[in-house]
Motif scaffolding. Structure first.
Motif, PDB file in Angstrom:
ATOM      1  N   UNK A 237       0.824  -1.209   0.000  1.00  0.00           N
ATOM      2  CA  UNK A 237       0.000   0.000   0.000  1.00  0.00           C
ATOM      3  C   UNK A 237       0.862   1.264   0.000  1.00  0.00           C
ATOM      4  N   UNK A 238       0.293   2.332  -0.550  1.00  0.00           N
ATOM      5  CA  UNK A 238       1.019   3.603  -0.573  1.00  0.00           C
ATOM      6  C   UNK A 238       1.146   4.129   0.852  1.00  0.00           C
ATOM      7  N   UNK A 239       2.383   4.209   1.335  1.00  0.00           N
ATOM      8  CA  UNK A 239       2.610   4.762   2.689  1.00  0.00           C
ATOM      9  C   UNK A 239       4.079   5.165   2.819  1.00  0.00           C
ATOM     10  N   UNK A 240       4.368   6.096   3.728  1.00  0.00           N
ATOM     11  CA  UNK A 240       5.761   6.489   3.880  1.00  0.00           C
ATOM     12  C   UNK A 240       6.584   5.369   4.512  1.00  0.00           C
ATOM     13  N   UNK A 241       7.831   5.211   4.088  1.00  0.00           N
ATOM     14  CA  UNK A 241       8.731   4.277   4.771  1.00  0.00           C
ATOM     15  C   UNK A 241       8.995   4.845   6.168  1.00  0.00           C
ATOM     16  N   UNK A 242       9.328   3.972   7.115  1.00  0.00           N
ATOM     17  CA  UNK A 242       9.556   4.448   8.488  1.00  0.00           C
ATOM     18  C   UNK A 242      10.647   5.514   8.543  1.00  0.00           C
ATOM     19  N   UNK A 243      11.636   5.378   7.641  1.00  0.00           N
ATOM     20  CA  UNK A 243      12.760   6.328   7.676  1.00  0.00           C
ATOM     21  C   UNK A 243      12.656   7.398   6.575  1.00  0.00           C
ATOM     22  N   UNK A 244      11.434   7.660   6.091  1.00  0.00           N
ATOM     23  CA  UNK A 244      11.280   8.690   5.046  1.00  0.00           C
ATOM     24  C   UNK A 244      11.067  10.061   5.688  1.00  0.00           C
ATOM     25  N   UNK A 245      11.553  11.083   4.996  1.00  0.00           N
ATOM     26  CA  UNK A 245      11.265  12.460   5.418  1.00  0.00           C
ATOM     27  C   UNK A 245       9.942  12.850   4.774  1.00  0.00           C
ATOM     28  N   UNK A 246       8.983  13.310   5.571  1.00  0.00           N
ATOM     29  CA  UNK A 246       7.661  13.631   5.021  1.00  0.00           C
ATOM     30  C   UNK A 246       7.551  15.133   4.763  1.00  0.00           C
ATOM     31  N   UNK A 247       7.148  15.476   3.539  1.00  0.00           N
ATOM     32  CA  UNK A 247       7.033  16.894   3.177  1.00  0.00           C
ATOM     33  C   UNK A 247       5.633  17.169   2.664  1.00  0.00           C
ATOM     34  N   UNK A 248       4.916  18.073   3.336  1.00  0.00           N
ATOM     35  CA  UNK A 248       3.586  18.473   2.872  1.00  0.00           C
ATOM     36  C   UNK A 248       3.752  19.749   2.055  1.00  0.00           C
ATOM     37  N   UNK A 249       3.462  19.648   0.746  1.00  0.00           N
ATOM     38  CA  UNK A 249       3.733  20.775  -0.151  1.00  0.00           C
ATOM     39  C   UNK A 249       2.506  21.677  -0.363  1.00  0.00           C
ATOM     40  N   UNK A 250       1.405  21.423   0.395  1.00  0.00           N
ATOM     41  CA  UNK A 250       0.150  22.173   0.154  1.00  0.00           C
ATOM     42  C   UNK A 250       0.370  23.680   0.072  1.00  0.00           C
ATOM     43  N   UNK A 251       1.133  24.208   1.039  1.00  0.00           N
ATOM     44  CA  UNK A 251       1.282  25.670   1.071  1.00  0.00           C
ATOM     45  C   UNK A 251       2.716  26.106   0.836  1.00  0.00           C
ATOM     46  N   UNK A 252       3.483  25.274   0.160  1.00  0.00           N
ATOM     47  CA  UNK A 252       4.899  25.623  -0.018  1.00  0.00           C
ATOM     48  C   UNK A 252       5.186  26.054  -1.438  1.00  0.00           C
ATOM     49  N   UNK A 253       6.140  26.964  -1.563  1.00  0.00           N
ATOM     50  CA  UNK A 253       6.601  27.388  -2.876  1.00  0.00           C
ATOM     51  C   UNK A 253       7.422  26.240  -3.479  1.00  0.00           C
ATOM     52  N   UNK A 254       7.114  25.891  -4.743  1.00  0.00           N
ATOM     53  CA  UNK A 254       7.732  24.708  -5.326  1.00  0.00           C
ATOM     54  C   UNK A 254       9.258  24.781  -5.380  1.00  0.00           C
ATOM     55  N   UNK A 255       9.788  25.961  -5.720  1.00  0.00           N
ATOM     56  CA  UNK A 255      11.258  26.091  -5.810  1.00  0.00           C
ATOM     57  C   UNK A 255      11.904  25.827  -4.447  1.00  0.00           C
ATOM     58  N   UNK A 256      11.204  26.249  -3.393  1.00  0.00           N
ATOM     59  CA  UNK A 256      11.730  26.019  -2.039  1.00  0.00           C
ATOM     60  C   UNK A 256      11.728  24.520  -1.714  1.00  0.00           C
ATOM     61  N   UNK A 257      10.697  23.836  -2.200  1.00  0.00           N
ATOM     62  CA  UNK A 257      10.627  22.386  -1.963  1.00  0.00           C
ATOM     63  C   UNK A 257      11.826  21.707  -2.630  1.00  0.00           C
ATOM     64  N   UNK A 258      12.068  22.074  -3.902  1.00  0.00           N
ATOM     65  CA  UNK A 258      13.175  21.450  -4.639  1.00  0.00           C
ATOM     66  C   UNK A 258      14.509  21.749  -3.934  1.00  0.00           C
ATOM     67  N   UNK A 259      14.687  22.997  -3.522  1.00  0.00           N
ATOM     68  CA  UNK A 259      15.919  23.391  -2.832  1.00  0.00           C
ATOM     69  C   UNK A 259      16.089  22.570  -1.545  1.00  0.00           C
ATOM     70  N   UNK A 260      15.009  22.427  -0.800  1.00  0.00           N
ATOM     71  CA  UNK A 260      15.040  21.666   0.450  1.00  0.00           C
ATOM     72  C   UNK A 260      15.471  20.210   0.192  1.00  0.00           C
ATOM     73  N   UNK A 261      14.872  19.613  -0.857  1.00  0.00           N
ATOM     74  CA  UNK A 261      15.193  18.208  -1.174  1.00  0.00           C
ATOM     75  C   UNK A 261      16.669  18.076  -1.571  1.00  0.00           C
ATOM     76  N   UNK A 262      17.140  19.008  -2.407  1.00  0.00           N
ATOM     77  CA  UNK A 262      18.546  18.962  -2.837  1.00  0.00           C
ATOM     78  C   UNK A 262      19.484  19.038  -1.634  1.00  0.00           C
TER      79      UNK A 262
END
Ligand code: DC
Length: 234
Positions: free
Chosen positions: A196-221
């Motif tokens: 089933x679709x679910x986060x792995x126990x050791x995954x970093x969870x990011x809710x992008x609902x109210x985030x600027x996309x470029x900031x999300x990409x920068x954060x992931x990098x």
């Protein structure tokens, strides 16, 4: 040194696809769109009149396909070799009908087994950004770094509606229909027994609902880079 494997799981419309391409280009590794594999099998099954619950026929169909992934600029492509002929899959695998059909066949453990094996083979070679639902839990449980990207269903429906119109020229659905389809697919993907679709126990969870996309990409990098530094120092 083990190849760099970045997993990005999460529901449709969370922003994970665009983020995957950006990360793959930045880290110069392939971008493995595992959803496109389920979509291609669903599309070809419908073309061949194979019922979407015929697990042996669908697994057989999946096993004879060879997938190749790449990108042009910021958009990704998938090519499929089937019976000696090569085809670039386009908007025909992004329609609402194929989305629901893909979610249906994705419940079948045998189909998943065949596709997971192909995904592992591709990723093990040169590393990859692996985008899907089970990338961090099943395909690459020992990935270098794992993310689970999500957003509210309303926000995802808004983005998906825009994507259908802008990128694929699909205008048939209005926002309400897209939201309904997203909720149905979420339920199918989260409640199924097989992976089933679910986060792995050791995954970093990011809710992008109210985030600027470029900031999300920068954060992931930044997260990947810092993980690579820790790995190099070990
Ligand atoms: O990510 P997507 O919307 O293109 O995926 C299409 C369907 O395939 C989706 O309903 C869930 C399923 N899927 C899956 O079960 N496992 C994956 N690794 C990728 C997609």
């Amino acid at each position: 040194m083990k190849p760099l494997i970045i997993t990005l799981d999460g529901p449709s419309g969370s922003g994970k696809s665009t983020a995957s391409v950006r990360l793959a280009k930045y880290f110069k590794i392939p971008c493995l769109d595992t959803g496109a594999m389920y979509r291609t099998v669903a599309y070809k099954a419908t073309e061949a009149n194979i019922p979407l619950d015929d697990s042996p026929a669908l697994s057989k169909l999946a096993s004879k396909l060879t997938f190749k992934f790449g990108f042009d600029g910021d958009s990704r492509w998938v090519e499929v070799l089937d019976n000696g002929s090569n085809m670039r899959m386009g908007k025909e695998i992004r329609t609402p009908e194929v989305s629901l059909a893909a979610s249906k066949i994705a419940k079948l453990p045998k189909v998943r087994e065949v596709l997971v094996r192909k995904q592992q083979e591709i990723g093990r070679k040169d590393g990859a950004v692996v985008e899907g639902r089970d990338a961090g839990t099943v395909i690459f449980p020992h990935a270098t770094i794992k993310f689970f990207v999500t957003a509210s269903a309303e926000e995802r429906a808004k983005r998906r509606h825009k994507e259908l119109v802008d990128s694929y020229g699909i205008k048939a659905q209005d926002y309400g229909e897209v939201l309904k389809e997203i909720l149905l697919r979420d339920r199918q993907d989260e409640e199924r027994e097989a992976s089933p679709s679910k986060p792995a126990d050791d995954a970093l969870i990011i809710d992008t609902s109210n985030l600027d996309f470029e900031k999300v990409v920068q954060f992931l990098k930044e997260k990947v880079e810092s993980r690579l530094q820790t790995r190099a120092a070990r």
